[in-house]
Design an enzyme around this catalytic site. Structure first.
Site, short mmCIF file in Angstrom:
data_model
loop_
_atom_site.label_atom_id
_atom_site.label_comp_id
_atom_site.label_asym_id
_atom_site.label_seq_id
_atom_site.Cartn_x
_atom_site.Cartn_y
_atom_site.Cartn_z
N CYS A 112 0.80 -1.23 0.00
CA CYS A 112 0.00 0.00 0.00
C CYS A 112 0.84 1.28 0.00
CB CYS A 112 -0.95 0.01 1.19
SG CYS A 112 -2.09 -1.38 1.16
N HIS A 253 -2.96 7.23 2.86
CA HIS A 253 -3.43 5.93 2.37
C HIS A 253 -4.80 5.67 3.00
CE1 HIS A 253 -3.87 1.85 1.31
NE2 HIS A 253 -3.60 1.37 2.51
N ASN A 283 -10.21 0.06 0.40
CA ASN A 283 -8.76 0.14 0.31
C ASN A 283 -8.32 -0.42 -1.05
OD1 ASN A 283 -6.00 -0.23 0.54
ND2 ASN A 283 -6.07 -1.19 2.55
O1 UT7 Z 1 -3.67 -1.21 3.74
C1 UT7 Z 1 -2.74 -1.85 4.56
C2 UT7 Z 1 -3.03 -1.77 5.92
N1 UT7 Z 1 -4.32 -2.33 6.28
C3 UT7 Z 1 -4.91 -1.80 7.30
O2 UT7 Z 1 -4.43 -0.82 7.77
C4 UT7 Z 1 -6.12 -2.46 7.90
C5 UT7 Z 1 -5.95 -2.37 9.37
N2 UT7 Z 1 -6.98 -2.95 10.20
C6 UT7 Z 1 -8.24 -2.54 10.25
O3 UT7 Z 1 -8.68 -1.69 9.49
C7 UT7 Z 1 -9.12 -3.09 11.35
O4 UT7 Z 1 -8.31 -3.78 12.27
C8 UT7 Z 1 -10.23 -4.03 10.85
C9 UT7 Z 1 -11.31 -3.22 10.15
C10 UT7 Z 1 -9.65 -5.08 9.94
C11 UT7 Z 1 -10.89 -4.71 12.04
O5 UT7 Z 1 -11.36 -3.76 12.99
P1 UT7 Z 1 -11.05 -3.97 14.54
O6 UT7 Z 1 -11.74 -2.89 15.25
O7 UT7 Z 1 -9.57 -4.07 14.68
O8 UT7 Z 1 -11.78 -5.31 14.85
P2 UT7 Z 1 -11.19 -6.71 15.35
O9 UT7 Z 1 -10.30 -7.31 14.32
O10 UT7 Z 1 -10.64 -6.53 16.72
O11 UT7 Z 1 -12.50 -7.55 15.43
C12 UT7 Z 1 -13.58 -7.19 16.27
C13 UT7 Z 1 -14.71 -8.19 16.09
C14 UT7 Z 1 -14.25 -9.64 16.13
O12 UT7 Z 1 -15.24 -10.39 16.79
P3 UT7 Z 1 -15.03 -10.82 18.31
O13 UT7 Z 1 -13.77 -11.64 18.34
O14 UT7 Z 1 -14.92 -9.55 19.08
O15 UT7 Z 1 -16.27 -11.61 18.61
C15 UT7 Z 1 -14.23 -10.03 14.66
O16 UT7 Z 1 -14.42 -11.42 14.47
O17 UT7 Z 1 -15.32 -7.99 14.82
C16 UT7 Z 1 -15.40 -9.25 14.13
N3 UT7 Z 1 -15.33 -9.02 12.69
C17 UT7 Z 1 -16.40 -8.77 11.94
N4 UT7 Z 1 -17.72 -8.68 12.24
C18 UT7 Z 1 -18.55 -8.40 11.23
C19 UT7 Z 1 -14.22 -8.98 11.91
N5 UT7 Z 1 -14.56 -8.72 10.64
C20 UT7 Z 1 -15.92 -8.60 10.63
C21 UT7 Z 1 -16.87 -8.30 9.63
N6 UT7 Z 1 -18.17 -8.23 9.97
N7 UT7 Z 1 -16.48 -8.10 8.34
#
Ligand code: UT7
Length: 326
Positions: A112, A253, A283
């Site tokens: 990215c 980004h 993204n």
């Molecule tokens: O471009 C290169 C760099 N990329 C990035 O910078 C992406 C960086 N990361 C992110 O943008 C975020 O970490 C995410 C959007 C991927 C995830 O957000 P988060 O606030 O960090 O959530 P998390 O991974 O801690 O997950 C929270 C909950 C989990 O459930 P539990 O374990 O709390 O029950 C996940 O399983 O959200 C759940 N979850 C979803 N729920 C509904 C993860 N993906 C989804 C989804 N829909 N698509």
């Protein structure tokens, strides 16, 4: 001698995939995607479109804005993590598509951050006097490398392309002031594709194990992105004896709105100073910054004399920032 951006352009595939469409594919919902990422929809390439074909379309628009002829381009730098093929380079495919007659062609892979890295290389070519005009493309067809059964990643990405022409500046007050680039391979297991390279060539087993798709530890990547993007922008600004409030517009980004909000908060830069369009595209990896730059120009958010900052982080990890006096 200074180098500057003389033209920018974008290409967005027509097909739109809304959050609601994803609800039918994986266990997710519009509200989760919107509140956790800021994304409402993304565009998906048709079966006839590829990373290089989208890149070529964006390049045509950038050329048009610059007023340059194809003959003026001496180097094509193509940044992507979803190149058409491992080789030949997408830059060669663009050269052929646009029939650019006398040019060098090279692909770079900094995920990215690829477009910021590409700008830095183009800047170095121009200020060294080696070339006058360099075409930099950032394009990605993320829909071809995400696992559409993995809700942790498939909701985040989209397809698109952007391009810029980096040219010798006629005005000594405008142009790139500097770059700060960083890479740290110890983060290699946070965002990667396991197979398809020489480490693990394609095999029945690699396909069965879905190892040709992107994998990401989103939570760790998120935290590191906020810290690294903030640090690299702050350090570069200080290095040039400027203050963060001097920045008129930040083109970051576009991975997650909350990452951008985190950077704004850490640096005490008003969120209004950040150009954000990820709600429409998700993204698009190496394409986010040149697409955002093109739209910021279309909306007249960038004016002559403005201090423009670019900042990105991507797989590797790679990260970096650039400062440009428009
Ligand atoms: O471009 C290169 C760099 N990329 C990035 O910078 C992406 C960086 N990361 C992110 O943008 C975020 O970490 C995410 C959007 C991927 C995830 O957000 P988060 O606030 O960090 O959530 P998390 O991974 O801690 O997950 C929270 C909950 C989990 O459930 P539990 O374990 O709390 O029950 C996940 O399983 O959200 C759940 N979850 C979803 N729920 C509904 C993860 N993906 C989804 C989804 N829909 N698509």
């Amino acid at each position: 001698m200074r180098a500057t951006i003389s033209g920018a352009g974008k290409y967005i595939p027509k097909k739109v995939m809304k959050n609601r469409d994803l609800e039918k594919m994986v266990d997710t919902n519009d509200d989760w995607i919107l509140t956790r990422t800021g994304i409402s929809e993304r565009h998906i390439a048709s079966s006839l479109e590829t990373t290089s074909s989208m890149g070529a379309e964006a390049a045509k628009k950038a050329l048009k804005m610059s007023g340059l002829a194809k003959e003026d381009i001496e180097m094509i730098i193509f940044a992507s993590m979803s190149h058409d093929k491992l080789f030949p380079a997408s830059a060669c495919l663009v050269q052929d598509e646009l029939k650019i007659p006398r040019t060098g062609t090279v692909d770079i892979e900094a995920a990215c951050s690829g477009f910021v890295y590409g700008l830095s290389l183009a800047n170095a070519y121009v200020v060294s006097g080696m070339f006058k005009n360099v075409l930099v493309i950032g394009a990605d067809t993320m829909s071809r490398i995400v696992d559409w059964t993995d809700r942790n990643t498939c909701v985040l990405f989209g397809d698109g392309a952007g391009a810029a022409i980096v040219s010798r500046s006629e005005d000594e007050n405008s142009g790139f002031l500097g770059f700060r680039l960083r890479g740290d391979g110890s983060y290699k297991n946070l965002l990667y594709m396991e197979a398809g390279g020489s480490f693990k060539p394609a095999s029945h087993e690699s396909v069965e194990k879905k190892e040709h798709f992107l994998r990401m530890n989103g939570h760790s990547t998120f935290k590191i992105a906020v810290r690294m993007m903030s640090d690299v922008l702050e350090d570069l600004t200080k290095e040039h004896k400027l203050e963060l409030p001097d920045i008129d517009i930040v083109i970051p980004h576009q991975a997650n709105r909350r990452i951008i909000e985190g950077v704004a908060e850490r640096l005490s830069i008003p969120l209004d100073s950040f150009y954000i369009n990820l709600n429409k595209y998700g993204n698009t990896s190496a394409a986010t910054i040149p697409i955002a730059l093109t739209e910021a120009l279309e909306e007249k958010r960038i004016r002559k004399g403005n201090l423009v900052a670019f900042v990105a982080l991507g797989g590797g990890f790679t990260w970096g920032s650039a400062l440009l006096r428009w």
